[in-house]
Design an enzyme around this catalytic site. Structure first.
Site, PDB file in Angstrom:
ATOM      1  N   HIS A  88      11.872   6.124  -0.129  1.00 32.02           N
ATOM      2  CA  HIS A  88      12.076   7.307  -0.956  1.00 32.02           C
ATOM      3  C   HIS A  88      11.553   7.077  -2.378  1.00 32.02           C
ATOM      4  CE1 HIS A  88      15.507   9.418   1.497  1.00 32.02           C
ATOM      5  NE2 HIS A  88      14.359   9.349   2.146  1.00 32.02           N
ATOM      6  N   TYR A  98      18.110  16.045  -2.469  1.00 33.81           N
ATOM      7  CA  TYR A  98      19.169  15.841  -1.478  1.00 33.81           C
ATOM      8  C   TYR A  98      19.971  17.129  -1.267  1.00 33.81           C
ATOM      9  CZ  TYR A  98      18.383  10.813  -1.199  1.00 33.81           C
ATOM     10  OH  TYR A  98      17.829   9.586  -0.970  1.00 33.81           O
ATOM     11  N   GLU A 140      18.113   4.250  -5.276  1.00 34.51           N
ATOM     12  CA  GLU A 140      16.822   4.745  -5.756  1.00 34.51           C
ATOM     13  C   GLU A 140      16.770   4.793  -7.275  1.00 34.51           C
ATOM     14  OE1 GLU A 140      16.732   8.359  -3.487  1.00 34.51           O
ATOM     15  OE2 GLU A 140      16.788   7.166  -1.637  1.00 34.51           O
ATOM     16  N   TYR A 191       4.552  -2.871  -0.751  1.00 33.84           N
ATOM     17  CA  TYR A 191       3.512  -1.866  -0.553  1.00 33.84           C
ATOM     18  C   TYR A 191       3.497  -0.918  -1.743  1.00 33.84           C
ATOM     19  CZ  TYR A 191       7.673   0.717   0.979  1.00 33.84           C
ATOM     20  OH  TYR A 191       8.922   1.293   1.041  1.00 33.84           O
ATOM     21  N   ARG A 206       0.660   8.258   1.460  1.00 35.98           N
ATOM     22  CA  ARG A 206       0.857   7.224   2.478  1.00 35.98           C
ATOM     23  C   ARG A 206       1.142   5.890   1.796  1.00 35.98           C
ATOM     24  NH1 ARG A 206       0.645  11.369   4.603  1.00 35.98           N
ATOM     25  NH2 ARG A 206      -0.499  12.027   6.479  1.00 35.98           N
ATOM     26  N   GLN A 207       1.803   5.004   2.530  1.00 31.77           N
ATOM     27  CA  GLN A 207       2.098   3.667   2.022  1.00 31.77           C
ATOM     28  C   GLN A 207       1.125   2.651   2.623  1.00 31.77           C
ATOM     29  OE1 GLN A 207       4.780   5.685   3.214  1.00 31.77           O
ATOM     30  NE2 GLN A 207       5.049   6.291   1.082  1.00 31.77           N
ATOM     31  N   SER A 209       0.233  -1.701   2.503  1.00 32.14           N
ATOM     32  CA  SER A 209       0.642  -3.030   2.053  1.00 32.14           C
ATOM     33  C   SER A 209      -0.315  -3.557   0.991  1.00 32.14           C
ATOM     34  CB  SER A 209       0.652  -4.008   3.230  1.00 32.14           C
ATOM     35  OG  SER A 209       1.638  -3.670   4.165  1.00 32.14           O
ATOM     36  N   GLY A 272      -1.798  -6.682  15.263  1.00 30.32           N
ATOM     37  CA  GLY A 272      -2.634  -5.599  14.773  1.00 30.32           C
ATOM     38  C   GLY A 272      -2.674  -5.562  13.261  1.00 30.32           C
ATOM     39  N   GLY A 274      -0.402  -5.108  11.357  1.00 33.35           N
ATOM     40  CA  GLY A 274       0.776  -5.764  10.796  1.00 33.35           C
ATOM     41  C   GLY A 274       0.465  -7.061  10.090  1.00 33.35           C
ATOM     42  N   PRO A 277       0.980  -7.450   5.375  1.00 28.94           N
ATOM     43  CA  PRO A 277       1.951  -8.132   4.512  1.00 28.94           C
ATOM     44  C   PRO A 277       1.967  -9.637   4.735  1.00 28.94           C
ATOM     45  CG  PRO A 277       3.085  -6.937   6.261  1.00 28.94           C
ATOM     46  CD  PRO A 277       1.650  -6.538   6.328  1.00 28.94           C
TER      47      PRO A 277
END
Length: 396
Positions: A88, A98, A140, A191, A206-207, A209, A272, A274, A277
């Site tokens: 978030h 929220y 947060e 990330y 988008r996130q 790494s 893959g 992955g 990180p």
């Protein structure tokens, strides 16, 4: 703490809510995006909404939180809360959103449950919702304060300094702040969010790494082209249209799965994309001259799709106390039969006290998780990062 009366109501209605929660989530999102189309345009991942994966993740997280409150003596699923709070914060979610979610969520619950949605039932579930929401909001706000952005706006402009192809479907982008200041501090495993303008006027987020060295003067993100149903809007845009000199909006670094300092043994296992990180963790271990015992594991379709293959081999060679194990499903040329297929952690001689970090497709991580537990690795010493809506801990 959930009140005893609400706990009884939630415990009694949890099976009904859990059974209907996919429909509740679907109606919630329909209501939310009808009332606030800008949220679908600029905040939520439209690809995940199209294929339904985000809806299932939301449903699972709410049910999992409620189950923990009523079935585990009021405990909270801290791992899920930390993960969601970081996600978030990377998106810039703030307290007022929220309330928007609450209004549309409970309208959907009332609609789906019908006569069963009494004032008592809705009140109990609102109590659950706000316990979860307030816990997330507090986390947060702390993350925003640490990033120097108490208003939740952590975005900075970064210029693409270079594009480095890793494989035909993976590219690394080197990013430097447009304002000339230092890059944001980050830790191996974290990330950033990238905000990308699309042809229809949307600004999808988008996130990705961070794959460089935390001490470097630039940020490195690595992007895999997403192909399928549907194709990845942002990844394809970055691959096909973003070039050196272009400017991107980039958030502060976030992510709760970070390589902790210490002297104990490590297992770094990826599959893959992955590997991203994990490559940052290996870079950090080399840069700090670590003497920790490391078992590095990776699985891929074939050598030509293995991003950072040469870098993986170089970093492993520079560490003094490391062993590496690589599996390919479809090897190219001569390759050991025992390393053909998908990664198998059994038989690797994982030492006591190992801290494990996993990243890859959910099927890979679930299998690795089972194997690590069987090898005696403590549940609390198994950490994972996932690049899709997180269904691992939510039972979906």
């Amino acid at each position: 703490m959930l009140s005893e009366k609400s706990a009884q109501t939630v415990r009694a209605t949890l099976p009904v809510v859990r059974g209907a929660i996919d429909e509740i989530a679907a109606r919630f999102y329909d209501r939310l995006f009808t009332a606030h189309p800008e949220l679908l345009r600029d905040l939520f991942n439209r690809g995940n909404q199209a294929n339904g994966t985000q809806r299932r993740a939301l449903a699972g997280s709410i049910a999992h939180f409620a189950s923990a409150l009523v079935d585990e003596q009021g405990t909270r699923p801290e791992g899920i809360l930390a993960r969601v709070a970081h996600k978030h914060a990377s998106l810039g979610v703030t307290r007022d959103q929220y309330r928007v979610v609450e209004v549309n969520l409970f309208a959907a619950i009332a609609e789906v449950l019908g006569e069963a949605a009494t004032d008592e039932v809705l009140g109990a579930w609102e109590e659950v919702y706000w316990l979860m929401a307030e816990s997330l909001i507090a986390r947060e706000e702390k993350l925003y304060a640490e990033a120097g952005a108490p208003d939740g706006d952590t975005w900075r402009e970064y210029r693409v300094d270079a594009r480095l192809p890793e494989t035909p479907e993976v590219v690394t982008l080197l990013l430097r702040p447009v304002d000339g200041g230092p890059v944001s501090e980050w830790r191996a495993g974290q990330y950033v969010s990238v905000r990308v303008p699309l042809p229809d006027g949307a600004r999808q987020i988008r996130q990705y790494s961070l794959t460089g060295d935390p001490r470097a003067e630039e940020l490195r993100i690595t992007v895999k082209r997403v192909s399928g149903e549907p194709d990845g809007e942002v990844s394809n845009r970055l691959h096909d249209h973003v070039r050196e000199g272009d400017v991107l909006g980039v958030s502060a670094p976030f992510g709760d799965v970070v390589l902790e300092e210490g002297s104990g043994p490590l297992l770094l296992a990826s599959a893959g994309i992955g590997c991203t990180p994990v490559i940052a963790m290996l870079r950090h271990l080399v840069a700090t001259g670590s003497a920790r015992r490391v078992i590095a594991v990776h699985g891929d379709r074939r050598p030509s799709t293995h991003a950072f293959r040469a870098e993986f081999e170089r970093l492993v060679a520079e560490l003094d106390n490391v062993e590496a194990h690589v599996w390919y499903e479809n090897p190219e040329g001569a390759w050991p039969e025992q390393r053909t297929g998908t990664p198998d952690l059994t038989g690797l001689g994982i030492p006591p006290g190992t801290e494990a970090y996993l990243c890859g497709p959910l099927a890979f991580m679930r299998r690795a998780h089972r194997q690590l537990l069987s090898a005696g690795v403590a549940e609390t010493d198994i950490h994972y990062e996932v690049f899709e809506p997180d269904h691992w801990r939510t039972g979906d």
